[in-house]
Enzyme design. Structure first.
Site, short mmCIF file in Angstrom:
data_model
loop_
_atom_site.label_atom_id
_atom_site.label_comp_id
_atom_site.label_asym_id
_atom_site.label_seq_id
_atom_site.Cartn_x
_atom_site.Cartn_y
_atom_site.Cartn_z
N GLU A 15 0.84 -1.21 0.00
CA GLU A 15 0.00 0.00 0.00
C GLU A 15 0.87 1.26 0.00
O GLU A 15 0.56 2.24 -0.68
CB GLU A 15 -0.92 -0.01 1.23
CG GLU A 15 -1.95 -1.13 1.18
CD GLU A 15 -2.72 -1.34 2.48
OE1 GLU A 15 -3.83 -1.88 2.41
OE2 GLU A 15 -2.21 -1.01 3.58
N ASP A 222 -10.70 -7.26 -3.30
CA ASP A 222 -11.43 -8.53 -3.37
C ASP A 222 -12.86 -8.26 -2.90
O ASP A 222 -13.15 -7.16 -2.43
CB ASP A 222 -10.75 -9.58 -2.48
CG ASP A 222 -10.69 -9.13 -1.03
OD1 ASP A 222 -9.67 -8.53 -0.65
OD2 ASP A 222 -11.68 -9.31 -0.28
#
Ligand code: ADE
Length: 254
Positions: A15, A222
């Site tokens: 990230e 997801d």
């Protein structure tokens, strides 16, 4: 007098890496094993830190950002699992409300989520979750009105390339990776969550204590169902960049 810095948290290296050369580092300080990087993100004084996963890590680094750097707002950029069936991999949610879905009371095998620090039998409260400052969210969404992220690949989008949606709504936080459609649907139906992750509402709880604003930005890696562990691995790189681009787009108005 110079402005107080922003505190920017990511959970994992995948990230943080998307800020790349946009973050110019001046110095590093290690506190409690966390590396706090002082520098400028797109010219804005920022303290950047990788917290690791989970609510406790997030609460510790948020507290350290406040105690050591007196940040004026706490930001998070990273990925989440999607709960809202209207959303797909790559879409971005900005948290207008953050709820710790795993805090509460279990009776007859059923967990009733409750406000951290309270229990209905001991310290009742009508409040659930932490609201982001509404004027802040409004300002951010206005700024993003014309902003377009790069298209999501056909593989991640499940068929055809598409333009990611950027929206705001409720984000749920708990110390568990959700990979189960039954739990996903329950979280969405019971708590109206659009996305689920593992840090945001802990950051919100600490920010609330210090009375500073928080901005949690999550792109969906997801959809929190049975295939989510595989999707997370496959789409993490592609999707984590979306949250970072959104954050960079708004950093000048925070
Ligand atoms: N972060 C990314 N995907 C997640 C999921 N499915 N559950 C919790 N946190 C996540």
């Amino acid at each position: 007098m110079s402005q107080k810095p922003l505190g920017l948290i990511c959970a994992i290296p995948n990230e943080i890496q998307h800020f790349g050369s946009a973050f110019i580092k001046n110095s590093e300080q290690v506190i409690a094993g966390f590396s706090f990087y002082s520098g400028k993100l797109d010219g804005v004084e920022t303290i950047l830190v990788e917290a690791g996963m989970g609510k406790v890590n997030a609460a510790v680094v948020t507290t350290l950002l406040m105690e050591h750097y007196n940040c004026r707002a706490i930001l998070f950029s990273g990925v989440a699992g999607g709960l809202d069936p209207e959303l797909g991999v790559g879409d971005v949610i900005i948290g207008s409300k953050l709820i710790q879905h795993d805090y509460g009371m279990t009776v007859q095998e059923k967990l009733t989520t409750y406000q951290p620090g309270h229990l209905p039998i001991h310290m009742p409260t009508g409040k659930l979750g932490y609201d982001a400052e509404p004027t802040f969210i409004e300002k951010i969404m206005n700024e993003l009105a014309e902003f377009k992220l790069p298209e999501i690949s056909a593989e991640a989008a499940g068929g055809h390339k598409r333009q990611p949606i950027i929206t705001s709504g409720t984000i749920l936080t708990g110390d568990q990776f959700v990979g189960c459609t039954v739990v996903r649907d329950k979280l969405h139906n019971d708590l109206s969550g659009m996305a689920v992750e593992m840090e945001g509402a802990a950051i919100a709880q600490v920010a609330d204590r210090y009375q500073v604003p928080f901005v949690i930005i999550r792109s969906l890696s997801d959809l929190a169902g049975e295939e989510s562990t595989m999707d997370f691995v496959k789409f993490l790189e592609e999707t984590a960049g979306g949250a970072a681009l959104v954050l960079r787009r708004i950093i000048n108005i925070l």
